[in-house]
Scaffold this active site. Structure first.
Site, short mmCIF file in Angstrom:
data_model
loop_
_atom_site.label_atom_id
_atom_site.label_comp_id
_atom_site.label_asym_id
_atom_site.label_seq_id
_atom_site.Cartn_x
_atom_site.Cartn_y
_atom_site.Cartn_z
N SER A 79 0.83 -1.20 0.00
CA SER A 79 0.00 0.00 0.00
C SER A 79 0.87 1.25 0.00
O SER A 79 2.01 1.22 0.48
CB SER A 79 -0.90 0.01 1.24
OG SER A 79 -1.54 1.26 1.39
N TYR B 149 -2.99 -0.71 10.38
CA TYR B 149 -2.97 -1.03 8.95
C TYR B 149 -1.65 -0.63 8.31
O TYR B 149 -1.00 -1.43 7.62
CB TYR B 149 -4.13 -0.32 8.25
CG TYR B 149 -4.19 -0.54 6.76
CD1 TYR B 149 -4.72 -1.70 6.22
CD2 TYR B 149 -3.72 0.43 5.87
CE1 TYR B 149 -4.78 -1.91 4.85
CE2 TYR B 149 -3.76 0.24 4.49
CZ TYR B 149 -4.29 -0.94 3.99
OH TYR B 149 -4.35 -1.13 2.64
#
Length: 688
Positions: free
Chosen positions: A565, A578
């Site tokens: 990500s 996350y």
């Protein structure tokens, strides 16, 4: 004027008959055999009636035959070829002459068996490859058995390679035997005929069923000999585990000359054959029907160890046997390609690796350029086992000799057919496992990889959704769905085993499974932290470790790709768990690239951002939380993300899939340890 579609009842009856015959494997193997019908149609040039021959074209399958699969020829012109036929030594030249006999555009390309259908004086002709018929055809005393079983209703035709001369031979035999309804083609199959379509079909089925009934009533009790101590089947669970353990090594061996896709079966017929005393002798004789050995090679590779042999011992012996197989196949080619006074120039050797590998107690591995070819090769060897059982039960199995097999295998016409095959897609022969692939980015990746020629295993938490996603991509020859919670070591191993057993091995692994919670540091619980790290950091580790064992054993290189990500680089609020686990994944890429490079395995990552549309993560509440953080309506979150990028473009799942494909393609064959941003340009997440 073109030929009108399906207005001719003769052609319609032929297709219906062909579909019925081809639908039942007792009648013929996949894509094996051909059927024909003779009838009349109005010639648009003259307005008068013309006699035509409709015959299944080259390469089609009877069970799925449509009108487009028929060749349509002028019967008078086909029969006129007899007047210019130069003899058996030059019969291959007749194939080009078929083009001058076509009616209109002619439909499909005429097959090598066209003369059999055109020259035999019967309105309807079936040529089939039934196991029961081939069992008689490959018996040492097949001619005597034919007379005993069928009387004067079925004639014996000695082995001859398919072609114009065989058509003449069968036509002559029919003329000489007016009571005959068909014939047994030595070493090959059966042909039957009739005045009507129904009569031809009934005669075909009568020959097939009469042969099967005679074998059942008269076969010796144990055609394959006594049971061999230690060669009986392992339990179903043990077979599957051992097959999964052996498959990567075997696939690497059979891919020495060119990469292959595999198929595994532990069908009872295979296990029984391998448990019997005569199986080494029979395996060495190989298959006989031309359709069979073109797909299976002339002989299989047979592991000569008992079922209980350790995986380590089995692998060591398979490596020795493979080396010997390659030497033997090269010798077979050299022996038979030597000029014998003729001017024949044989095509170059097509690789010396086996296509069938037999492992006692475990089952059969079969290989090909794609999954369907690999599966069909296994089905054909199963046909061959049935044929051997029938022949040995009544007589002695006596396939055509190796010189004749060679002439078929390296036939110029067969080579021409191979050369007409379309160029393979970029990822042909590669097997991909994509986690979290039932929706969103993972599904887009799986769809793209399959479109580029890969076989795809879709792993997801829910089996039903994984299977539904796979079914949306293609048949089980293209994609399968498996259940896998990536935090569970046993489930991860089971999904890798499933990939290996479904397609022979593994080449591409995409760590995509993920989830996200948007919480501040103080709101983040230990359970939140553990969940995200278990799914993405630990899950990726478990998947990569299980896959790496396969990739190393195969010795074919491969790719591992992490869907990380932008947040593995970028620091923002309310995202501690996350983003931290994404940073863990990003560094796994570098660590594994450094460790697996010596095995030819590339490890790369992709850093997407703002993939809202179609995303499982965003649909699960993450979108609403991120929208609240940024103060925009949830339905406008994608547009919001696009406006904060340099390119002002919304990122879609397909954009991530494109990047995965590029990393797996030959164009980036020298790239490992790389992260590719797919974020439409986020300057704060530039790699430094």
């Amino acid at each position: 004027m073109g030929r009108m579609t399906m207005t001719n009842t003769t052609a319609a009856e032929l297709i219906a008959r062909s579909n019925r015959l081809g639908a039942n494997p007792k009648n013929t193997n996949y894509a094996g055999g051909n059927t024909s019908a003779k009838g009349t149609e109005i010639d648009p040039v003259t307005g008068e009636s013309v006699e035509l021959l409709w015959v299944k074209g080259s390469g089609g399958d009877l069970g799925t035959l449509t009108e487009q699969g028929l060749a349509v020829l002028r019967l008078d012109r086909v029969r006129s070829l007899v007047n210019v036929y130069p003899g058996p030594d030059r019969e291959d030249e007749m194939v080009a002459a078929f083009d001058y006999t076509l009616h209109g555009k002619g439909g499909a390309a005429p097959s090598i068996d066209t003369p059999m259908h055109g020259l035999v004086d019967a309105a309807h002709v079936d040529h089939l490859h039934p196991d029961s018929g081939i069992a008689i055809a490959t018996s040492a005393d097949g001619d005597t058995l034919t007379a005993t079983i069928f009387g004067d209703k079925v004639a014996w035709v000695p082995w001859r390679r398919p072609g114009f001369q065989l058509g003449l031979d069968i036509a002559a035999i029919k003329d000489a035997n007016p009571r005959a309804i068909g014939c047994i083609l030595g070493g090959h199959g059966i042909t039957a005929w009739g005045d009507t379509s129904d009569e031809a079909e009934a005669n075909s089925l009568w020959i097939i069923d009469t042969a099967a009934a005679y074998i059942a009533a008269n076969s010796k009790a144990e055609p394959f000999g006594r049971l061999l101590d230690g060669f009986g089947p392992l339990s179903a669970e043990e077979r599957r585990a051992k097959a999964a353990a052996l498959a990567p090594t075997i696939r690497g061996l059979v891919s020495t000359d060119a990469p292959k896709v595999g198929h595994f079966t532990d069908a009872p017929e295979v296990l029984d054959f391998l448990s019997r005393a005569e199986h080494p002798r029979l395996a060495a004789l190989g298959t006989s029907c031309p359709d069979h050995f073109l797909r299976t090679k002339v002989t299989p590779l047979l592991l000569d160890l008992p079922a209980g042999a350790s995986t380590t011992d089995a692998i060591a012996r398979l490596q020795e046997l493979h080396e010997q197989y390659r030497a033997d196949y090269q010798a077979y080619y050299d022996r038979n390609a030597v000029s014998t006074g003729s001017t024949t120039e044989w095509p170059a050797i097509r690789g010396a690796d086996p296509l069938i590998v037999l492992v006692p107690g475990v089952g059969m591995f079969s290989y090909g350029a794609n999954k369907q070819t690999a599966r069909v090769a296994g089905e054909f060897f199963l046909n061959a086992i049935n044929v051997m059982r029938g022949a040995e039960g009544l007589s002695t199995y006596a396939p055509i000799d190796e010189a004749e097999k060679f002439k078929i295998e390296y036939w110029a016409l067969e080579e021409a057919k191979l050369q007409r095959m379309p160029a393979p897609k970029p990822l042909a022969t590669r097997v991909a496992l994509v986690t979290g692939a039932a929706s969103g980015i993972g599904k887009a990746i799986a769809t793209r990889l399959a479109a580029e020629g890969a076989c795809v295993v879709i792993a997801d938490l829910d089996l039903a959704t994984a299977q539904a996603a796979a079914a949306g991509i293609g048949t089980e020859d293209v994609a399968i769905g498996v259940q896998a919670n990536v935090t569970d070591e046993a489930q991860v191993q089971a999904s890798v085993d499933a990939a290996v057993l479904a397609f022979g091995g593994l080449d591409l692994v995409v760590n995509n499974a993920g989830l996200s919670l948007s919480k501040s540091l103080l709101e983040t619980t230990v359970a939140d932290w553990d969940l995200q790290h278990n799914v993405m950091a630990k899950g990726s580790f478990l998947v990569s470790r299980a896959a790496a064992r396969v990739l190393i054993d195969q010795k074919l290189g491969g790719d591992i790709i992490y869907i990380s990500s932008k947040n593995s680089i970028f620091a923002g609020p309310n995202n501690i768990a996350y983003s931290a686990t994404k940073a863990d994944q990003a560094h796994q890429v570098r660590l594994l690239a450094a460790e697996l490079g010596e095995h030819g395995v590339k490890v790369n990552g992709i850093n997407p951002d703002g993939v809202v549309r179609g995303s499982g993560i965003f649909a699960g509440g993450w979108g609403a939380k991120r929208a609240a953080v940024y103060g925009v309506p949830e339905e406008e979150l994608g547009k919001y993300y696009a406006q904060r990028t340099l390119l002002k473009r919304e990122v879609l799942p397909e954009n991530v899939a494109n990047a995965v494909f590029v990393l797996c393609s030959s164009d980036l064959s020298h790239t490992t340890g790389l992260h590719i941003p797919v974020d439409a340009g986020v300057a704060a997440a530039f790699l430094r």
